[in-house]
Design a protein around this motif. Structure first.
Motif, PDB file in Angstrom:
ATOM      1  N   ARG A  71      -9.397  -6.581   4.326  1.00 15.25           N
ATOM      2  CA  ARG A  71      -9.489  -5.412   5.193  1.00 15.25           C
ATOM      3  C   ARG A  71      -8.099  -4.955   5.618  1.00 15.25           C
ATOM      4  N   THR A  72      -7.959  -3.633   5.742  1.00 17.43           N
ATOM      5  CA  THR A  72      -6.671  -3.043   6.149  1.00 17.43           C
ATOM      6  C   THR A  72      -6.945  -2.047   7.276  1.00 17.43           C
ATOM      7  N   PHE A  73      -7.174  -2.571   8.464  1.00 20.41           N
ATOM      8  CA  PHE A  73      -7.520  -1.723   9.600  1.00 20.41           C
ATOM      9  C   PHE A  73      -6.306  -0.928  10.071  1.00 20.41           C
ATOM     10  N   GLN A  74      -6.521   0.373  10.296  1.00 19.69           N
ATOM     11  CA  GLN A  74      -5.460   1.229  10.812  1.00 19.69           C
ATOM     12  C   GLN A  74      -5.674   1.592  12.283  1.00 19.69           C
ATOM     13  N   GLY A  75      -6.784   1.146  12.833  1.00 18.11           N
ATOM     14  CA  GLY A  75      -7.066   1.434  14.236  1.00 18.11           C
ATOM     15  C   GLY A  75      -8.398   0.833  14.629  1.00 18.11           C
ATOM     16  N   LEU A  76      -8.759   1.012  15.920  1.00 20.72           N
ATOM     17  CA  LEU A  76      -9.997   0.438  16.434  1.00 20.72           C
ATOM     18  C   LEU A  76     -11.231   0.987  15.720  1.00 20.72           C
ATOM     19  N   ARG A  77     -11.206   2.247  15.353  1.00 16.80           N
ATOM     20  CA  ARG A  77     -12.376   2.826  14.691  1.00 16.80           C
ATOM     21  C   ARG A  77     -12.670   2.126  13.369  1.00 16.80           C
ATOM     22  N   ASP A  78     -11.623   1.713  12.658  1.00 20.34           N
ATOM     23  CA  ASP A  78     -11.829   1.032  11.380  1.00 20.34           C
ATOM     24  C   ASP A  78     -12.521  -0.315  11.573  1.00 20.34           C
ATOM     25  N   SER A  79     -12.048  -1.081  12.551  1.00 21.47           N
ATOM     26  CA  SER A  79     -12.659  -2.397  12.783  1.00 21.47           C
ATOM     27  C   SER A  79     -14.060  -2.257  13.380  1.00 21.47           C
TER      28      SER A  79
END
Length: 511
Positions: A71-79
């Motif tokens: 996973r490559t989360f760029q912000g809270l919405r991604d996670s």
């Protein structure tokens, strides 16, 4: 064997020249409760901010594998889209909005651009029932207690179909009853298949709910304990956290107690929210030179209100009674007068009232005693910096330098800055309100050592704490408070948790 839902591999994170995380590894099994322990500043919260996307992919090195895929989360919405929700120690709720509005903020239930309040309130009631919170959806969050607000945060996570719930120091500000409720809810969520990560310094709570424990020290994983394979050894956890044997949680002290240093007589304080009603009623209190005096009591007993009323009338109305310092009547009518007479009050709310978060360690340290580092209203910045450097070394404040803003420090190091500020004011009586709330066992020991040093110099210390073992381990005498009155007083040789609770339940006023 339990399926692994989360695997964080060789995570490294730097803030400028400071390495916050160095090759941290964390594996969490699906449907388990996993605890993360470590000293303040060890990197626990930083690791969780990486997991939740607060620190986006590319700002660190290493790999996050969730539910079998990188996973490559760029912000809270991604996670959050994958069901990873984090509840920070400072709750992210809007106090002037209702429970329903907070639950669906940014994720509103709407039809054709118009919020469907009937459906939103019904959905809110269902979520509140799942977390066991008996409250109307229309209730303003600001009217709820901290424990109830924690439940709203968890309900908010459930609204996002949470699969992995991260709780950062969830019980740090809760009383025993609310803490128990929260821990029971965690176990219920586990029964529903929800995985949780809990960051906590309370080893008894971890031992109650955790399946596994990962210990982080100085930004590295140093130990993993499987509670299902072996019992939790608190001594092992502490050794792993602090990197040394901590044979006694309370440093030894031989009391050298002298004459009465400070006392109040007939102290009563009106409740500013209810004119005509007293919040503090006819208290007689004293502390002697070289003495640590504790004040025990349940949440809402009036301990903080009493301390604040004494410290420059920071709380209350229609305050009556006498205050005497070193045998002389003193006027404590303002905070400035209280400080000038030699009183200091380290608040329980270090972030809201104890520190200026955007200012440096240097400026926060000097704030209560600016006259010593200035002349004719002009700051001597060299002298101010020298004072801060001295206290940084004495209190072991972990920071690259004293120019660091305190909002970047861990909770334990922020608490040490609060202590530095008041020690620099050269107090005769130091009042500490929940001085070790939310900090690790190693930092607690260091603060207890500071208390011992203060009383060894002939000063007095008043300690307010909700942790009875802390009061029993550090104090020479303990007052018990309930409903704004003192209902018990015990020399430490006669004090016990049972006697303190009996005094609270019996609720008989002492004179």
């Amino acid at each position: 064997m339990t399926k692994t839902i989360l695997d964080m591999r060789d995570i490294q994170k730097c803030f400028g020249p400071v390495k916050a995380l160095s090759r941290v590894n964390l594996k969490v099994g699906d449907g388990e409760i996993h605890a993360i322990c470590g000293e303040n500043g060890a990197g626990k919260s930083t690791l969780m901010k990486i997991l939740s996307g607060v620190y986006p992919h590319g700002s660190f090195t290493g790999e996050i594998v969730f539910d079998g895929a990188p996973r490559t989360f760029q912000g809270l919405r991604d996670s959050e889209a994958l069901g990873i929700c984090i509840i920070h120690q400072e709750l992210a709720l809007v106090p002037m909005l209702s429970i329903t509005e907070n639950l669906f903020l940014g994720n509103e239930i709407a039809r054709h651009g118009v919020i469907d309040w009937d459906e939103a309130h019904q959905r809110a009631r269902e979520l509140l029932a799942r977390v066991g919170l008996d409250a109307r959806p229309q209730t303003l969050v600001g009217n709820l207690g901290i424990g109830q607000q924690q439940m709203v945060e968890i309900a908010k996570a459930l609204a996002k179909d949470v699969r992995l719930l991260i709780l950062d120091e969830p019980t740090a500000s809760l009383n025993e009853k609310d803490s128990d409720t929260l821990l029971k809810l965690m176990l219920e969520l586990k029964g529903r298949g929800i995985t949780s990560i809990i960051i906590s310094h309370k080893l008894n709570e971890i031992g109650r709910v955790a399946d596994e424990i990962t210990v982080i020290r100085d930004g590295s994983t140093v130990d993993v304990i499987d509670r299902r394979a072996e019992p939790i050894d608190e001594g092992r956890v502490i050794r792993s956290m602090v990197g040394r044997e901590l044979s006694d949680r309370y440093p030894k002290r031989v009391p050298d107690i002298g004459e009465t240093l400070f006392e109040v007589q007939g102290w009563s304080v009106g409740d500013p929210a209810h004119p005509g009603r007293d919040r503090i009623r006819n208290i007689n209190f004293h502390v002697r030179r070289g003495e640590v005096v504790g004040i025990a009591g349940l949440m809402g007993a009036g301990r903080t209100e009493f301390a604040m009323s004494v410290f420059g009338r920071s709380y209350g109305s229609n305050i009556r009674g006498k205050a005497r310092l070193e045998g002389r009547d003193v006027d404590l009518g303002t905070v400035r007068k209280a400080i000038d007479h030699g009183l200091a009050y380290a608040t329980e709310d270090r972030k809201g009232a104890g520190l200026v978060l955007g200012e440096s360690i240097t400026r926060n340290t000097s704030m209560a005693n600016l006259a010593t580092v200035s002349k004719r209203w002009v700051m001597n910045e060299l002298a101010e910096s020298a004072v801060a450097v001295d206290f940084q070394a004495r209190l072991r404040i972990r920071s690259p330098d004293v120019l660091q803003t305190v909002d970047k420090l861990s909770g334990g190091n922020q608490q040490k800055v609060v202590l530095a500020k008041w020690l620099f004011s050269d107090p005769k009586v130091l009042i500490l309100d929940e001085p070790t709330r939310g900090i690790d066992v190693g930092a607690k020991y260091e603060i207890y050592a500071v208390v011992n040093q203060v009383v060894s110099e002939g000063r007095g210390v008043v300690m307010i704490s909700s942790e009875m073992p802390e009061l029993l381990g550090t104090c020479d005498r303990i007052y018990v408070m309930n409903e704004g009155r003192f209902v018990g007083e015990f020399p430490i040789a006669e004090a016990s948790q049972e006697k303190i609770m009996h005094a609270i339940m019996k609720n008989e006023v002492i004179q």
